[in-house]
Design a protein around this motif. Structure first.
Motif, PDB file in Angstrom:
ATOM      1  N   ASN A   1       6.295  -4.725  -1.246  1.00 10.46           N
ATOM      2  CA  ASN A   1       7.422  -5.641  -1.360  1.00 10.46           C
ATOM      3  C   ASN A   1       7.358  -6.677  -0.240  1.00 10.46           C
ATOM      4  O   ASN A   1       6.926  -6.379   0.876  1.00 10.46           O
TER       5      ASN A   1
ATOM      6  N   THR B   1       4.541   1.322  -4.642  1.00 15.38           N
ATOM      7  CA  THR B   1       5.042   0.086  -4.039  1.00 15.38           C
ATOM      8  C   THR B   1       5.760   0.448  -2.750  1.00 15.38           C
ATOM      9  O   THR B   1       6.684   1.273  -2.761  1.00 15.38           O
TER      10      THR B   1
ATOM     11  N   PHE C   1       8.214  -0.399   0.362  1.00 15.19           N
ATOM     12  CA  PHE C   1       9.358  -1.217   0.742  1.00 15.19           C
ATOM     13  C   PHE C   1       9.694  -0.944   2.206  1.00 15.19           C
ATOM     14  O   PHE C   1       9.386   0.128   2.732  1.00 15.19           O
TER      15      PHE C   1
END
Length: 207
Positions: free
Chosen positions: A77, A178, A180
């Motif tokens: 991200n 992913t 973050f």
């Protein structure tokens, strides 16, 4: 005879009951919203909904000759200044066989940062058969300024997949992560600094 006072009392009573019911409904909806988060997570874990994977302590004793190709994907991200990539594009494993893969993460800044990884597999329907034994995604990850680390993943595909007619067309599974920025980064870094100071005082190295 004027019965308006009685009517007013009845109207006020109905209004109070209505308002009490309305507040009860609002509080009930708020409570349901909070409760739905862990319930939804539990539902996903049990059913594999949305490609949610499972956790296991070890690979099963049973193996099946059917092989599955597992591909690896990595994203970051924009809120997190890291580089993140798989160290291999794919692995081929038998059902029930433990696979070992690795990802590499690097902090591109001059300050410590904390990342947390979300993950899933595709096709979504195989989520209930994909099990992780070890994964960096189980905990938040702290990277010091400029630090680069290898992050292992140990997994297996449940041999029960071979018994499910709905899985006959599955030959490839993609495991995606992913990263973050952790919402509680400040607290995690403070705790990490305290642990590092304690380890330094005892002559050991903090992880």
């Amino acid at each position: 005879m004027n019965d308006r006072p009685e009517n007013d009392k009845g109207l006020r009573r109905k209004n109070r009951l209505f308002m009490a019911g309305l507040f009860g409904l609002v509080f009930g909806m708020v409570g349901l919203a909070y409760a739905s988060v862990p319930l939804y997570a539990l539902f996903c874990q049990v059913t594999g909904f949305g490609g949610t994977t499972q956790r296991a302590d070890a690979a099963p004793a049973r193996q099946v000759d059917r092989v599955i190709k597992v591909r690896f994907n990595a994203d970051v991200n924009q809120s997190l200044p890291w580089r993140f990539k798989p160290e291999q594009k794919e692995l081929t494993v038998k059902l029930g066989e433990m696979g070992l893969a690795a990802y590499q993460a690097a902090n591109r800044t001059d300050r410590a940062t904390v990342g947390t990884a979300l993950y899933n597999v595709t096709p979504d329907k195989v989520g209930k058969y994909f099990n992780k034994i070890e994964c960096f995604c189980f905990t938040e990850q702290v990277l010091e300024p400029g630090q680069s680390v290898d992050m292992p993943v140990a997994f297996f595909v449940d041999p029960a997949l071979a018994d499910d007619p709905a899985m006959e067309d599955v030959t490839t599974i993609t495991l995606s992560y992913t990263f973050f920025r952790a919402k509680d980064e400040t607290q995690v870094l403070a705790q990490h600094a305290t642990q590092a100071a304690g380890a330094k005082g005892t002559g050991t190295t903090a992880n």
